[in-house]
Design an enzyme around this catalytic site. Structure first.
Site, mmCIF file in Angstrom:
data_model
loop_
_atom_site.group_PDB
_atom_site.id
_atom_site.type_symbol
_atom_site.label_atom_id
_atom_site.label_comp_id
_atom_site.label_asym_id
_atom_site.label_seq_id
_atom_site.Cartn_x
_atom_site.Cartn_y
_atom_site.Cartn_z
ATOM 1 N N ASP A 1 51.161 38.184 47.875
ATOM 2 C CA ASP A 1 51.580 37.380 46.733
ATOM 3 C C ASP A 1 53.094 37.196 46.691
ATOM 4 O O ASP A 1 53.834 37.850 47.435
ATOM 5 C CB ASP A 1 51.087 38.018 45.423
ATOM 6 C CG ASP A 1 51.238 39.534 45.392
ATOM 7 O OD1 ASP A 1 52.091 40.056 46.139
ATOM 8 O OD2 ASP A 1 50.519 40.190 44.636
ATOM 9 N N ASN B 1 45.565 47.990 35.633
ATOM 10 C CA ASN B 1 44.439 47.244 35.059
ATOM 11 C C ASN B 1 43.413 46.852 36.125
ATOM 12 O O ASN B 1 42.516 46.069 35.860
ATOM 13 C CB ASN B 1 44.954 45.981 34.343
ATOM 14 C CG ASN B 1 45.665 45.014 35.289
ATOM 15 O OD1 ASN B 1 45.738 45.263 36.492
ATOM 16 N ND2 ASN B 1 46.173 43.922 34.752
ATOM 17 N N HIS C 1 44.074 45.290 38.998
ATOM 18 C CA HIS C 1 44.330 44.085 39.790
ATOM 19 C C HIS C 1 44.570 44.446 41.263
ATOM 20 O O HIS C 1 45.029 45.536 41.588
ATOM 21 C CB HIS C 1 45.474 43.236 39.208
ATOM 22 C CG HIS C 1 46.852 43.779 39.391
ATOM 23 N ND1 HIS C 1 47.898 43.442 38.562
ATOM 24 C CD2 HIS C 1 47.377 44.622 40.310
ATOM 25 C CE1 HIS C 1 48.992 44.033 38.968
ATOM 26 N NE2 HIS C 1 48.705 44.762 40.025
ATOM 27 N N GLU D 1 44.368 39.289 38.338
ATOM 28 C CA GLU D 1 44.267 40.039 37.096
ATOM 29 C C GLU D 1 42.818 40.025 36.609
ATOM 30 O O GLU D 1 42.021 39.177 37.040
ATOM 31 C CB GLU D 1 45.174 39.389 36.044
ATOM 32 C CG GLU D 1 46.637 39.296 36.460
ATOM 33 C CD GLU D 1 47.399 40.622 36.355
ATOM 34 O OE1 GLU D 1 46.801 41.698 36.546
ATOM 35 O OE2 GLU D 1 48.607 40.574 36.089
#
Ligand code: PGA
Length: 239
Positions: free
Chosen positions: A67, A134, A136, A141
């Site tokens: 990313d 979380n 990801h 996400e």
């Protein structure tokens, strides 16, 4: 899915570097999928050390990163381009490395181009992943569905807060990024996920033992035929 638990952060990094080194030795023209964040730094340091000792040669290897932020210049020290150069590429002889272009005029075209470039290179042989608190992976996400290809993503508040440490203030953390999709990640032939520290324990528990759900993006890895989690005792504390 194989889960290996190590005593501490350093041991996870050593194990991860060993698996990447084995991949590069076995197949010198490997296509590596690489990650940013604090988790892979120790792995990269070990790979650099082995390279400097003449034990590893990346001259036929290429890499694709997961990313990149949207809107940061590549030369901005907070960009993932800059991070990867600083932590790895400036110190080894990687043939070529690629990250999504977060400044592309047409981001949709850039996303499709990135997936095509990975496919044209023969696909990723070994993909390295961290995991967010979380759940990801890359910047995928928690969501209502699994995203197939590389796409533009909006970062959640949890991720913005986690990444704030790299910036002078929270305002400066980009709110959007380009990330390989879950489908892109899952198309890798082999995947290694590393996690260290207690703040990852919940995500690791849900990814390993929970149901497969886009609420917990890393849970998708349970469907991959060749995935290894390397975690320290703190990250494994809820397993
Ligand atoms: P970290 O980030 O390695 O800095 O904890 C991992 C991630 O967000 O994927």
């Amino acid at each position: 899915m194989v889960v290996r638990i190590f005593e501490n952060r350093r041991a996870v990094s050593q194990a991860c570097a060993t698996l990447i080194a084995a991949q590069v030795i076995r197949k010198p023209e490997s296509v590596l999928g690489l990650a940013t964040g604090s988790s892979p730094v120790g792995t990269y340091q070990q790979l650099i050390e082995w390279y400097q000792q003449g034990l590893l040669d990346f001259s036929q290897c290429i890499s694709f990163n997961l990313d990149e932020y949207i809107g940061l210049d590549e030369s901005n020290p907070c960009s993932y381009h800059a991070f990867m150069k600083e932590e790895l590429f400036n110190h080894i002889n990687m043939k070529s490395f690629f990250l999504p272009n977060g400044n592309a005029k047409n981001l949709g075209v850039e996303c499709r181009r990135y997936d095509k470039a990975i496919a044209a290179a023969g696909g990723v042989d070994l993909q390295l992943l961290g995991i967010g608190r979380n759940g990801h992976i890359g910047f995928n996400e928690p969501d209502s569905h699994f995203v197939k290809g590389t796409q533009v993503v909006s970062l959640t508040q949890s991720t913005i807060e986690a990444n704030r440490r790299y910036f002078d203030s929270e305002d400066q953390v980009p709110k959007k990024a380009i990330s390989m999709g879950i489908g892109t990640i899952m198309s890798a032939k082999e995947i290694i996920l590393i996690a260290m520290g207690e703040d990852k324990a919940d995500a690791i528990y849900k990814a390993v033992k929970g149901k497969i759900s886009p609420d917990m993006p890393a849970s998708s890895l349970a469907l991959h035929p060749h995935v290894t989690f390397l975690v320290d005792q703190a990250a494994a504390s809820r397993l």
